[in-house]
Scaffold this motif. Sequence first.
Motif, PDB file in Angstrom:
ATOM      1  N   SER A  49      49.666  70.355  50.746  1.00  0.00           N
ATOM      2  CA  SER A  49      48.073  69.965  51.147  1.00  0.00           C
ATOM      3  C   SER A  49      48.508  68.960  49.163  1.00  0.00           C
ATOM      4  CB  SER A  49      47.309  70.072  51.628  1.00  0.00           C
ATOM      5  OG  SER A  49      47.245  71.277  50.058  1.00  0.00           O
ATOM      6  N   LEU A  50      47.418  67.846  50.059  1.00  0.00           N
ATOM      7  CA  LEU A  50      47.573  66.909  48.123  1.00  0.00           C
ATOM      8  C   LEU A  50      46.472  67.927  47.249  1.00  0.00           C
ATOM      9  CD1 LEU A  50      46.919  64.568  47.235  1.00  0.00           C
ATOM     10  CD2 LEU A  50      45.303  64.192  48.153  1.00  0.00           C
ATOM     11  N   THR A  51      46.055  68.460  47.718  1.00  0.00           N
ATOM     12  CA  THR A  51      45.016  69.204  47.023  1.00  0.00           C
ATOM     13  C   THR A  51      45.667  70.503  46.393  1.00  0.00           C
ATOM     14  OG1 THR A  51      44.189  70.701  48.442  1.00  0.00           O
ATOM     15  CG2 THR A  51      42.431  68.693  48.279  1.00  0.00           C
ATOM     16  N   GLN A  52      46.352  71.260  47.353  1.00  0.00           N
ATOM     17  CA  GLN A  52      47.436  71.964  46.169  1.00  0.00           C
ATOM     18  C   GLN A  52      47.489  72.062  45.519  1.00  0.00           C
ATOM     19  OE1 GLN A  52      48.914  73.457  50.061  1.00  0.00           O
ATOM     20  NE2 GLN A  52      48.373  75.543  49.420  1.00  0.00           N
ATOM     21  N   ALA A  53      48.756  70.605  45.493  1.00  0.00           N
ATOM     22  CA  ALA A  53      49.177  69.581  45.059  1.00  0.00           C
ATOM     23  C   ALA A  53      49.630  68.981  43.204  1.00  0.00           C
ATOM     24  CB  ALA A  53      50.571  68.730  45.313  1.00  0.00           C
ATOM     25  N   LEU A  54      48.815  68.499  43.878  1.00  0.00           N
ATOM     26  CA  LEU A  54      47.997  68.042  42.437  1.00  0.00           C
ATOM     27  C   LEU A  54      47.494  68.490  41.151  1.00  0.00           C
ATOM     28  CD1 LEU A  54      45.098  65.171  44.114  1.00  0.00           C
ATOM     29  CD2 LEU A  54      48.070  64.666  42.857  1.00  0.00           C
ATOM     30  N   PRO A  55      46.795  69.482  40.958  1.00  0.00           N
ATOM     31  CA  PRO A  55      47.023  70.027  39.936  1.00  0.00           C
ATOM     32  C   PRO A  55      48.134  70.852  39.674  1.00  0.00           C
ATOM     33  CG  PRO A  55      45.495  70.835  41.395  1.00  0.00           C
ATOM     34  CD  PRO A  55      46.498  69.911  41.832  1.00  0.00           C
ATOM     35  N   GLN A  56      49.240  70.601  39.552  1.00  0.00           N
ATOM     36  CA  GLN A  56      50.627  71.041  39.593  1.00  0.00           C
ATOM     37  C   GLN A  56      51.840  70.492  38.825  1.00  0.00           C
ATOM     38  OE1 GLN A  56      52.349  74.309  42.440  1.00  0.00           O
ATOM     39  NE2 GLN A  56      50.686  74.598  43.211  1.00  0.00           N
ATOM     40  N   ALA A  57      51.197  68.759  39.575  1.00  0.00           N
ATOM     41  CA  ALA A  57      51.916  68.123  38.924  1.00  0.00           C
ATOM     42  C   ALA A  57      51.901  67.163  37.771  1.00  0.00           C
ATOM     43  CB  ALA A  57      51.859  66.701  40.546  1.00  0.00           C
ATOM     44  N   ASP A  58      53.037  67.078  37.380  1.00  0.00           N
ATOM     45  CA  ASP A  58      53.651  66.357  36.081  1.00  0.00           C
ATOM     46  C   ASP A  58      53.573  64.911  36.268  1.00  0.00           C
ATOM     47  OD1 ASP A  58      53.841  68.734  33.946  1.00  0.00           O
ATOM     48  OD2 ASP A  58      55.455  69.581  35.639  1.00  0.00           O
ATOM     49  N   ILE A  59      54.138  64.711  37.919  1.00  0.00           N
ATOM     50  CA  ILE A  59      54.658  63.224  37.958  1.00  0.00           C
ATOM     51  C   ILE A  59      54.053  63.287  39.346  1.00  0.00           C
ATOM     52  CG2 ILE A  59      56.308  61.731  38.447  1.00  0.00           C
ATOM     53  CD1 ILE A  59      57.712  62.833  36.027  1.00  0.00           C
ATOM     54  N   VAL A  60      53.231  62.627  39.804  1.00  0.00           N
ATOM     55  CA  VAL A  60      52.720  61.657  41.345  1.00  0.00           C
ATOM     56  C   VAL A  60      53.291  60.693  41.886  1.00  0.00           C
ATOM     57  CG1 VAL A  60      50.161  61.579  42.758  1.00  0.00           C
ATOM     58  CG2 VAL A  60      50.200  63.280  40.859  1.00  0.00           C
ATOM     59  N   VAL A  61      54.099  60.963  42.852  1.00  0.00           N
ATOM     60  CA  VAL A  61      54.245  59.269  43.326  1.00  0.00           C
ATOM     61  C   VAL A  61      53.455  59.198  44.506  1.00  0.00           C
ATOM     62  CG1 VAL A  61      56.569  57.786  44.504  1.00  0.00           C
ATOM     63  CG2 VAL A  61      56.685  59.093  41.949  1.00  0.00           C
ATOM     64  N   TRP A  62      53.276  58.078  44.782  1.00  0.00           N
ATOM     65  CA  TRP A  62      52.315  57.899  45.398  1.00  0.00           C
ATOM     66  C   TRP A  62      52.706  56.552  46.638  1.00  0.00           C
ATOM     67  CZ3 TRP A  62      47.514  60.288  47.620  1.00  0.00           C
ATOM     68  CH2 TRP A  62      46.634  59.941  48.038  1.00  0.00           C
ATOM     69  N   VAL A  63      53.356  56.789  47.922  1.00  0.00           N
ATOM     70  CA  VAL A  63      53.756  56.290  48.756  1.00  0.00           C
ATOM     71  C   VAL A  63      52.715  56.699  49.886  1.00  0.00           C
ATOM     72  CG1 VAL A  63      55.794  55.549  47.185  1.00  0.00           C
ATOM     73  CG2 VAL A  63      55.744  57.547  48.556  1.00  0.00           C
ATOM     74  N   ALA A  64      52.230  56.289  49.724  1.00  0.00           N
ATOM     75  CA  ALA A  64      51.534  57.009  50.844  1.00  0.00           C
ATOM     76  C   ALA A  64      50.787  55.362  51.948  1.00  0.00           C
ATOM     77  CB  ALA A  64      50.190  57.806  51.025  1.00  0.00           C
ATOM     78  N   SER A  65      50.615  55.646  53.287  1.00  0.00           N
ATOM     79  CA  SER A  65      49.775  53.837  53.499  1.00  0.00           C
ATOM     80  C   SER A  65      48.362  54.369  54.269  1.00  0.00           C
ATOM     81  CB  SER A  65      51.303  53.069  54.320  1.00  0.00           C
ATOM     82  OG  SER A  65      50.653  53.991  55.885  1.00  0.00           O
ATOM     83  N   MET A  66      48.126  53.883  53.625  1.00  0.00           N
ATOM     84  CA  MET A  66      45.890  54.231  53.975  1.00  0.00           C
ATOM     85  C   MET A  66      45.330  52.915  53.392  1.00  0.00           C
ATOM     86  SD  MET A  66      45.582  57.525  51.890  1.00  0.00           S
ATOM     87  CE  MET A  66      44.044  58.159  53.281  1.00  0.00           C
ATOM     88  N   PRO A  67      44.949  51.642  54.469  1.00  0.00           N
ATOM     89  CA  PRO A  67      44.174  50.610  54.273  1.00  0.00           C
ATOM     90  C   PRO A  67      43.411  50.577  53.575  1.00  0.00           C
ATOM     91  CG  PRO A  67      44.487  51.129  56.251  1.00  0.00           C
ATOM     92  CD  PRO A  67      45.583  52.396  55.925  1.00  0.00           C
ATOM     93  N   LYS A  68      42.475  52.053  53.437  1.00  0.00           N
ATOM     94  CA  LYS A  68      40.855  51.957  52.835  1.00  0.00           C
ATOM     95  C   LYS A  68      41.503  52.526  51.800  1.00  0.00           C
ATOM     96  CE  LYS A  68      38.125  52.787  56.880  1.00  0.00           C
ATOM     97  NZ  LYS A  68      36.864  53.400  57.960  1.00  0.00           N
ATOM     98  N   GLY A  69      42.254  52.809  51.020  1.00  0.00           N
ATOM     99  CA  GLY A  69      42.480  53.144  50.326  1.00  0.00           C
ATOM    100  C   GLY A  69      42.509  54.676  50.187  1.00  0.00           C
ATOM    101  N   VAL A  70      42.817  55.317  48.677  1.00  0.00           N
ATOM    102  CA  VAL A  70      42.039  56.907  48.274  1.00  0.00           C
ATOM    103  C   VAL A  70      41.263  57.467  47.137  1.00  0.00           C
ATOM    104  CG1 VAL A  70      44.321  56.612  46.921  1.00  0.00           C
ATOM    105  CG2 VAL A  70      43.383  59.329  47.937  1.00  0.00           C
ATOM    106  N   GLU A  71      41.318  58.194  47.582  1.00  0.00           N
ATOM    107  CA  GLU A  71      40.133  59.005  45.940  1.00  0.00           C
ATOM    108  C   GLU A  71      40.674  60.151  45.604  1.00  0.00           C
ATOM    109  OE1 GLU A  71      37.379  57.878  45.027  1.00  0.00           O
ATOM    110  OE2 GLU A  71      37.485  56.252  46.871  1.00  0.00           O
ATOM    111  N   ILE A  72      41.376  59.843  44.486  1.00  0.00           N
ATOM    112  CA  ILE A  72      41.494  61.481  43.261  1.00  0.00           C
ATOM    113  C   ILE A  72      40.712  62.218  42.528  1.00  0.00           C
ATOM    114  CG2 ILE A  72      43.845  62.091  42.189  1.00  0.00           C
ATOM    115  CD1 ILE A  72      45.840  60.141  43.679  1.00  0.00           C
ATOM    116  N   GLU A  73      40.710  63.088  42.606  1.00  0.00           N
ATOM    117  CA  GLU A  73      39.825  63.416  41.335  1.00  0.00           C
ATOM    118  C   GLU A  73      40.367  63.618  39.870  1.00  0.00           C
ATOM    119  OE1 GLU A  73      37.791  64.497  38.938  1.00  0.00           O
ATOM    120  OE2 GLU A  73      36.035  63.925  40.644  1.00  0.00           O
ATOM    121  N   PRO A  74      40.041  62.736  39.195  1.00  0.00           N
ATOM    122  CA  PRO A  74      41.761  63.041  37.834  1.00  0.00           C
ATOM    123  C   PRO A  74      41.551  63.776  37.059  1.00  0.00           C
ATOM    124  CG  PRO A  74      39.641  61.350  37.234  1.00  0.00           C
ATOM    125  CD  PRO A  74      39.134  62.003  38.731  1.00  0.00           C
ATOM    126  N   THR A  75      40.273  64.670  37.258  1.00  0.00           N
ATOM    127  CA  THR A  75      39.763  66.415  36.294  1.00  0.00           C
ATOM    128  C   THR A  75      40.394  67.314  36.856  1.00  0.00           C
ATOM    129  OG1 THR A  75      38.178  66.303  37.468  1.00  0.00           O
ATOM    130  CG2 THR A  75      38.151  65.496  35.519  1.00  0.00           C
TER     131      THR A  75
END
Length: 339
Positions: free
Chosen positions: A208-234
């Motif tokens: 899942s996104l919440t599982q993956a983000l803290p582990q990733a050195d690089i995130v490639v965001w290519v999901a199609s979402m007309p409303k955009g997305v919220e990512i917690e940078p911390t």
Amino acid sequence: MFGLIGHLTSLEHAQAVAQELGYPEYADQGLDFWCSAPPQIVDNITVTSVTGQKIEGRYVESCFLPEMLATRRIKAATRKVLNAMAHAQKHGINITALGGFSSIIFENFKLEQFSQVRNIKLEFERFTTGNTHTAYIISRQVEEASKQLGIELSKATVAVCGATGDIGSAVTRWLDARTDVQELLLIARDQERLQELQGQLGRGKVMSLTQALPQADIVVWVASMPKGVEIEPTILKRPCLLIDGGYPKNLATKIQHPGVHVLNGGIVEHSLDIDWKIMKIVNMDVPARQLFACFAESMLLEFEKLYTNFSWGRNQITVDKMEQIGRVSVKHGFRPLLV
């Protein structure tokens, strides 16, 4: 002649630039009006290759807006894409790229079954999604930008969000086949297709996104979402390279955090100025030189006189085709945006 089918980022954006696009009467109109507005050619384009070759093109404004998907106005959205394609074909354009949500709408709503648009029978070989070039450019951005940040791919974890989409699956195949990336994290909504991709690669962890983000050195965001997305940078690693391959691109404004580097994904820079106005209207940083890689694909096909739907259908992009369009891209003076 090449063509570009595009759209603006929001109703507010469309109202603000209607004057510049040449239809000031649209400026004070709401979404209902834009749902019925016809496509229009709003820009004539000249591109010069570093080889000295010159080509001409047209920009077709589809009058589609992401709010049409967000408010479930599916018929309006699909009509926009088909009408814009018919408009391009009617004006004798040999190869036209479907930019932004145009290609996503075409695929998701299976518009190939609607080949007759009033008195025009669409010739689909005249159109390309541009996704092969976009996937190539994003892959090269991963390779080059990671070096600039001191992230070694051989020790890095790369999360691909939207991994089962046309571009996302192509990027994962490239990273698997052409780099020594240590770990791939695969994120998408469709679990069945994720498992299928994982099986094809013979590697990668489904998360899942919440599982993956803290582990990733690089995130490639290519999901199609007309409303955009919220990512917690911390929650992100530092340093972290975040490549925003979506449209509209909004992660750079939302995520401003020390050690988190956001790069506009799928953007190319040309070596020479392009004579057009549309990239200024869509707020590109250097509008005479920078453009979406999907648009550049139709230019490359025009330069090479390859009048074919080079990118077409979901998950048909091969690493070989990415390398082929990549060679042509370099030949004519395009390079990935890296700052």
